[in-house]
Write an enzyme that holds these catalytic residues in place. Sequence first.
Site, PDB file in Angstrom:
ATOM      1  N   THR A  72       0.862  -1.290  -0.137  1.00 47.00           N
ATOM      2  CA  THR A  72       0.048  -0.065   0.139  1.00 47.00           C
ATOM      3  C   THR A  72       0.971   1.085   0.044  1.00 47.00           C
ATOM      4  O   THR A  72       0.839   2.141  -1.046  1.00 47.00           O
ATOM      5  CB  THR A  72      -1.073   0.133   1.291  1.00 47.00           C
ATOM      6  OG1 THR A  72      -1.849  -1.080   1.234  1.00 47.00           O
ATOM      7  CG2 THR A  72      -1.861   1.304   1.327  1.00 47.00           C
ATOM      8  N   ASN A 150      -5.300  -8.866  -8.478  1.00 45.51           N
ATOM      9  CA  ASN A 150      -5.364  -9.611  -6.994  1.00 45.51           C
ATOM     10  C   ASN A 150      -6.673 -10.452  -7.228  1.00 45.51           C
ATOM     11  O   ASN A 150      -6.676 -11.257  -6.144  1.00 45.51           O
ATOM     12  CB  ASN A 150      -5.235  -8.768  -5.994  1.00 45.51           C
ATOM     13  CG  ASN A 150      -6.057  -7.341  -6.124  1.00 45.51           C
ATOM     14  OD1 ASN A 150      -6.008  -6.891  -7.103  1.00 45.51           O
ATOM     15  ND2 ASN A 150      -6.943  -7.187  -5.180  1.00 45.51           N
ATOM     16  N   GLN A 178       1.192  -9.034  -6.498  1.00 53.45           N
ATOM     17  CA  GLN A 178       0.641 -10.431  -6.409  1.00 53.45           C
ATOM     18  C   GLN A 178       1.521 -11.256  -7.498  1.00 53.45           C
ATOM     19  O   GLN A 178       1.752 -12.273  -7.529  1.00 53.45           O
ATOM     20  CB  GLN A 178      -0.643 -10.403  -7.107  1.00 53.45           C
ATOM     21  CG  GLN A 178      -1.744  -9.833  -6.118  1.00 53.45           C
ATOM     22  CD  GLN A 178      -1.897 -10.474  -4.803  1.00 53.45           C
ATOM     23  OE1 GLN A 178      -1.599 -11.589  -4.585  1.00 53.45           O
ATOM     24  NE2 GLN A 178      -2.524 -10.041  -3.812  1.00 53.45           N
ATOM     25  N   ALA A 199       6.239  -7.955   1.160  1.00 51.62           N
ATOM     26  CA  ALA A 199       6.649  -9.147   1.707  1.00 51.62           C
ATOM     27  C   ALA A 199       5.799 -10.225   1.856  1.00 51.62           C
ATOM     28  O   ALA A 199       5.869 -11.436   1.725  1.00 51.62           O
ATOM     29  CB  ALA A 199       7.518  -9.039   2.740  1.00 51.62           C
ATOM     30  N   HIS A 200       4.522 -10.180   2.360  1.00 54.60           N
ATOM     31  CA  HIS A 200       3.545 -10.972   2.850  1.00 54.60           C
ATOM     32  C   HIS A 200       2.907 -11.825   1.877  1.00 54.60           C
ATOM     33  O   HIS A 200       2.290 -12.803   2.044  1.00 54.60           O
ATOM     34  CB  HIS A 200       2.734 -10.583   3.992  1.00 54.60           C
ATOM     35  CG  HIS A 200       1.495  -9.687   3.594  1.00 54.60           C
ATOM     36  ND1 HIS A 200       0.192 -10.120   3.416  1.00 54.60           N
ATOM     37  CD2 HIS A 200       1.459  -8.446   3.215  1.00 54.60           C
ATOM     38  CE1 HIS A 200      -0.540  -9.008   3.202  1.00 54.60           C
ATOM     39  NE2 HIS A 200       0.133  -7.713   2.932  1.00 54.60           N
ATOM     40  N   CYS A 318      -8.807  -8.127   0.821  1.00 54.01           N
ATOM     41  CA  CYS A 318      -7.833  -7.531   1.845  1.00 54.01           C
ATOM     42  C   CYS A 318      -8.225  -6.415   2.610  1.00 54.01           C
ATOM     43  O   CYS A 318      -7.603  -5.923   3.371  1.00 54.01           O
ATOM     44  CB  CYS A 318      -6.128  -7.555   0.948  1.00 54.01           C
ATOM     45  SG  CYS A 318      -5.864  -6.212   0.336  1.00 54.01           S
TER      46      CYS A 318
HETATM   47  N1  PLP Z   1      -1.811  -4.399  -4.375  1.00 59.36           N
HETATM   48  C1  PLP Z   1      -2.115  -5.310  -4.648  1.00 59.36           C
HETATM   49  C2  PLP Z   1      -2.478  -5.891  -5.969  1.00 59.36           C
HETATM   50  C3  PLP Z   1      -2.691  -6.235  -3.333  1.00 59.36           C
HETATM   51  O1  PLP Z   1      -3.451  -7.174  -3.647  1.00 59.36           O
HETATM   52  C4  PLP Z   1      -2.484  -5.782  -2.164  1.00 59.36           C
HETATM   53  C5  PLP Z   1      -3.028  -6.515  -1.179  1.00 59.36           C
HETATM   54  O2  PLP Z   1      -3.682  -7.366  -1.323  1.00 59.36           O
HETATM   55  C6  PLP Z   1      -1.734  -4.480  -2.033  1.00 59.36           C
HETATM   56  C7  PLP Z   1      -1.386  -3.700  -3.100  1.00 59.36           C
HETATM   57  C8  PLP Z   1      -1.429  -4.089  -0.674  1.00 59.36           C
HETATM   58  O3  PLP Z   1      -0.239  -4.819  -0.085  1.00 59.36           O
HETATM   59  P1  PLP Z   1       0.086  -4.601   1.530  1.00 59.36           P
HETATM   60  O4  PLP Z   1      -1.037  -5.432   2.269  1.00 59.36           O
HETATM   61  O5  PLP Z   1       1.421  -4.956   1.629  1.00 59.36           O
HETATM   62  O6  PLP Z   1      -0.290  -3.182   1.978  1.00 59.36           O
END
Ligand code: PLP
Length: 378
Positions: A72, A150, A178, A199-200, A318
């Site tokens: 993010t 995603n 992704q 990372a996650h 998410c």
């Molecule tokens: N971009 C995409 C395509 C995602 O799928 C996600 C989370 O699902 C993010 C950004 C956000 O990543 P983070 O959870 O590390 O902030």
Amino acid sequence: MNAGVYLDHCATSPLRPEARAAMAAAFDVTGNPSSVHASGRAARARLEEARARVAILAGASPASVTFTSGGTEANVLAIRSAVAAGARRLLISAIEHDCVREAALASGVETVEVPVRPEGIIDLGALEALLDAPSAAGGPVFLALMAANNETGVIQPTREAAERVRAAGGWLHVDAVQAAGRTPVELDVLGADSLALSAHKLGGPQGIGALVAGPRTRIFRDMPGGGQEQGRRAGTQNLIGAAGFGAAVEAALASPRPGPGARDVAAAAFADAGALVVGATAPRLDDVLCIATPDLPSEIQVMGLDLAGVQVSAGAACSSGKVRPSRVLEAMGLGDLAGCAIRLSGGWSTRSEDWRIAVETWIDLKTRRQSRRHPAAA
Ligand code: PLP
């Protein structure tokens, strides 16, 4: 009930053992990476080792990697940097993650969504038309186009988009959150000027990611404070997170990719049982599957599968907790079916057995629901 099937790697992937071990070792490092004494230098060495690993993943120099709190922040920083560089109109694909969309909408400059075709791929003709019609406000062109979606796993033609954006002298930002760990995400391969990573999603810890910025971009100093991350992102770095991120990246790059076989067998079984495979005709990530089933709302599927020990998600899970119709699937023209979709996503710890169990459990759920709704037909 089975022992538990986790097919939600796109939400978060289980921590890889290599990442766990690297983080455990980093807990014993006392120093602040900015300190000049021996402990500080030891911490700095670990941080730079992690940075070098992330740089290899992105096909970039270590100096181009800025650690962030996750995907993010990396996306938001890219968009703020583009605005700081003078962009007066932001182009984003209609299927970008909420963090890209919200950051663009909040940026104060005009944001234009580039539509996708029904199979979920950006409409390059529409992109060209937008590039040919320069913004009244002027400024450099900026396009955010994710490497792979995603929700559907559909891979985007970033190189083709890059050619068009470059011809207009612009900046292509690619959210590779992704795709990383699943397909090559080097800047050159994607044609990207900048890249967001998390990372996650590839077996590292939550709470760390990176913005990788190639030579044609300048990262805006968004966070006031110290001079960490070459002055691009103030605040003492998350050394433990970085160690886990670096180790997860190294493990991901070293692991053979299983290919789409198990996913494709599952997709065929779901389709035989009445589901629509979303984006079936498009290139997709090997272990992501989105299906939509008429009269079977997403939340019924997600909750029913969960009760039977199979964990999947619906829509853009998410943003969590809530199951709401997916903006991405609506942009693909799925209409009401967008509320009847689920996403199954495997990753480094997934066995082909997991896909088989998911299919069997889902067919059982669907059959039971049908017989409750139409008892005579059962
Ligand atoms: N971009 C995409 C395509 C995602 O799928 C996600 C989370 O699902 C993010 C950004 C956000 O990543 P983070 O959870 O590390 O902030």
